[in-house]
Scaffold this active site. Structure first.
Site, PDB file in Angstrom:
ATOM      1  N   LYS A  65     -26.931   4.058 127.329  1.00 23.61           N
ATOM      2  CA  LYS A  65     -27.034   5.354 126.662  1.00 23.61           C
ATOM      3  C   LYS A  65     -28.490   5.736 126.422  1.00 23.61           C
ATOM      4  O   LYS A  65     -28.915   6.857 126.727  1.00 23.61           O
ATOM      5  CB  LYS A  65     -26.258   5.336 125.337  1.00 23.61           C
ATOM      6  CG  LYS A  65     -24.772   5.102 125.498  1.00 23.61           C
ATOM      7  CD  LYS A  65     -24.033   5.166 124.184  1.00 23.61           C
ATOM      8  CE  LYS A  65     -24.405   4.043 123.238  1.00 23.61           C
ATOM      9  NZ  LYS A  65     -23.991   2.713 123.766  1.00 23.61           N
ATOM     10  N   THR A  66     -29.256   4.798 125.877  1.00 24.14           N
ATOM     11  CA  THR A  66     -30.671   5.069 125.622  1.00 24.14           C
ATOM     12  C   THR A  66     -31.437   5.259 126.924  1.00 24.14           C
ATOM     13  O   THR A  66     -32.328   6.119 127.010  1.00 24.14           O
ATOM     14  CB  THR A  66     -31.294   3.924 124.804  1.00 24.14           C
ATOM     15  OG1 THR A  66     -30.612   3.820 123.547  1.00 24.14           O
ATOM     16  CG2 THR A  66     -32.777   4.173 124.552  1.00 24.14           C
ATOM     17  N   ASP A 110     -30.435   8.383 118.171  1.00 22.75           N
ATOM     18  CA  ASP A 110     -29.622   7.207 118.447  1.00 22.75           C
ATOM     19  C   ASP A 110     -28.722   6.912 117.249  1.00 22.75           C
ATOM     20  O   ASP A 110     -29.085   7.194 116.099  1.00 22.75           O
ATOM     21  CB  ASP A 110     -30.533   6.010 118.730  1.00 22.75           C
ATOM     22  CG  ASP A 110     -29.797   4.869 119.401  1.00 22.75           C
ATOM     23  OD1 ASP A 110     -28.658   5.088 119.871  1.00 22.75           O
ATOM     24  OD2 ASP A 110     -30.352   3.754 119.466  1.00 22.75           O
ATOM     25  N   THR A 159     -22.067   4.523 119.331  1.00 22.49           N
ATOM     26  CA  THR A 159     -21.127   3.473 119.720  1.00 22.49           C
ATOM     27  C   THR A 159     -19.778   3.676 119.049  1.00 22.49           C
ATOM     28  O   THR A 159     -18.829   2.961 119.355  1.00 22.49           O
ATOM     29  CB  THR A 159     -21.678   2.089 119.316  1.00 22.49           C
ATOM     30  OG1 THR A 159     -21.969   2.095 117.906  1.00 22.49           O
ATOM     31  CG2 THR A 159     -22.954   1.773 120.086  1.00 22.49           C
ATOM     32  N   ARG A 218     -27.254  -5.151 129.143  1.00 23.86           N
ATOM     33  CA  ARG A 218     -28.136  -5.747 128.135  1.00 23.86           C
ATOM     34  C   ARG A 218     -27.888  -7.246 128.014  1.00 23.86           C
ATOM     35  O   ARG A 218     -28.829  -8.034 127.922  1.00 23.86           O
ATOM     36  CB  ARG A 218     -27.925  -5.063 126.776  1.00 23.86           C
ATOM     37  CG  ARG A 218     -28.840  -5.601 125.671  1.00 23.86           C
ATOM     38  CD  ARG A 218     -28.572  -4.900 124.368  1.00 23.86           C
ATOM     39  NE  ARG A 218     -28.879  -3.481 124.460  1.00 23.86           N
ATOM     40  CZ  ARG A 218     -28.440  -2.575 123.600  1.00 23.86           C
ATOM     41  NH1 ARG A 218     -27.664  -2.939 122.586  1.00 23.86           N
ATOM     42  NH2 ARG A 218     -28.761  -1.299 123.747  1.00 23.86           N
TER      43      ARG A 218
END
Length: 341
Positions: A65-66, A110, A159, A218
């Site tokens: 997403k980031t 965020d 999230t 990640r």
């Protein structure tokens, strides 16, 4: 006397994170449907010479997403401001970001679901009409100051999209959900990032790391870092499949990607509660953990792997979980009774 150099591992880790993060959307592996839709929206905005519509990214942590949010401004050729929903506790915390936003620039928030309600409502006119209303004074002497903003693009990432109010969700022109990655996609990410880290890796080793990374880039990057350290210390810096397996087993990560806490959770239900059903709070007390830790961190992957099910009367582990843990001898049919969750 010369001073000893100060080691800054956090800065080194941050530099590595930036190195491994794609800088352009074309460099990203996976999420191709999302990429194609964003590419069309960006191209249309550039051709019309207009700001890009507001975008909301939702999905589990670590899926990009980031990365998408930071790549989009590069494609548009505009600046970006970054904020965290947790730090926006009052409208005054948001005002500097809005008033400093340049023409067609991007404001990325965020964990946007963590904004306070007052901040969310203050954001509505900014998103719709590019203006904010500030009240000066109190009582009969109060007056409202209307401030026009330069057209900008808001990108939100969350999230937990269910915690966003419907009015806020509806103000985003595009809503993109990011899903988990395939083993093949993660293996390609591992190979690319191994090259960036200057560590040789064999294809089957990359696939082994990918299989144990829970479908999340990640986690794959974190696993790769550990395997690199292990290979540097134990295998002259080269990552083979056996090196990857030994490194991950030393970390407690098994062939499905389960870590020690995952297995302890399943084993507790199997041994202490006869496989369930059992309430999550009872399991949490037995493990001396918070129920939120189990619900938010442990259970999602176990549910996705079909090792755990939620019933109206609580949690139960599946035959697949017994087989994976090697506890088939403990498996006995249980009546539908137990603690409520």
């Amino acid at each position: 006397m010369a001073r000893e150099p100060v080691l800054r591992p956090t800065k080194i880790r941050d530099d590595e994170d930036r190195l491994l993060r794609p800088q352009r959307m074309e460099e990203m592996v996976g999420q191709r449907a999302v990429y194609e839709r964003l590419k069309i929206a960006i191209d249309a905005a550039l051709k019309r010479n207009e700001p890009l519509g507001h975008i909301l990214f939702d999905g589990p942590p670590g899926l990009g997403k980031t990365t998408f949010a930071l790549c989009i401004p590069r494609h548009l050729g505009v600046s970006v401001q970054i904020a965290s929903g947790a730090t926006l506790k009052a409208p005054k915390d948001l005002i500097p970001y809005l008033t400093n936003a340049e023409e067609r620039s991007v404001l990325f928030i965020d964990e946007i679901h963590r904004m306070q309600k007052a901040v969310e409502e203050f954001l509505y006119p900014a998103m719709e009409d590019f203006r904010i209303d500030i009240t000066l004074g109190e009582g009969v002497n109060a007056r409202t100051l209307n401030i026009r903003l330069k057209p900008f693009t808001l990108i939100g990432a969350t999230t937990r999209s269910g915690l966003l109010s419907a009015p806020l969700r509806d103000r985003f022109h595009m809503r993109e959900h990011l899903d988990f990655y395939t083993v093949e996609e993660l293996a390609e990410i591992v190979r690319r990032n191994a090259r960036k880290l200057n560590v040789p890796i064999e294809d089957d080793a990359a696939e082994e790391i990918a299989r144990r990374s829970r479908g999340t880039p990640r986690i794959a990057n974190n696993r790769l870092r550990w395997v690199r350290d292990y290979a540097t210390s134990k295998a002259r810096g080269r990552i083979t499949r056996s090196v990857a397996e030994d490194a991950l087993e030393m970390q407690g990560v098994d062939s499905l990607g389960l870590d020690p806490q995952d297995r302890k959770y399943l084993e507790t239900i199997a041994r202490v509660f006869n496989g369930g059903p059992v309430g999550v709070e009872a399991v949490a007390h037995t493990l001396n953990l918070s129920p939120d830790t189990l619900v938010d961190e442990v259970e999602p992957f176990l549910l996705r792997c079909e090792l755990l099910i939620r019933t109206p009367r609580g949690r139960k582990i599946t035959p697949k979980a017994y087989e994976h843990l090697g506890l088939t001898g403990l498996r006995t049919p249980q009546p539908e009774q137990g603690f409520l969750f």
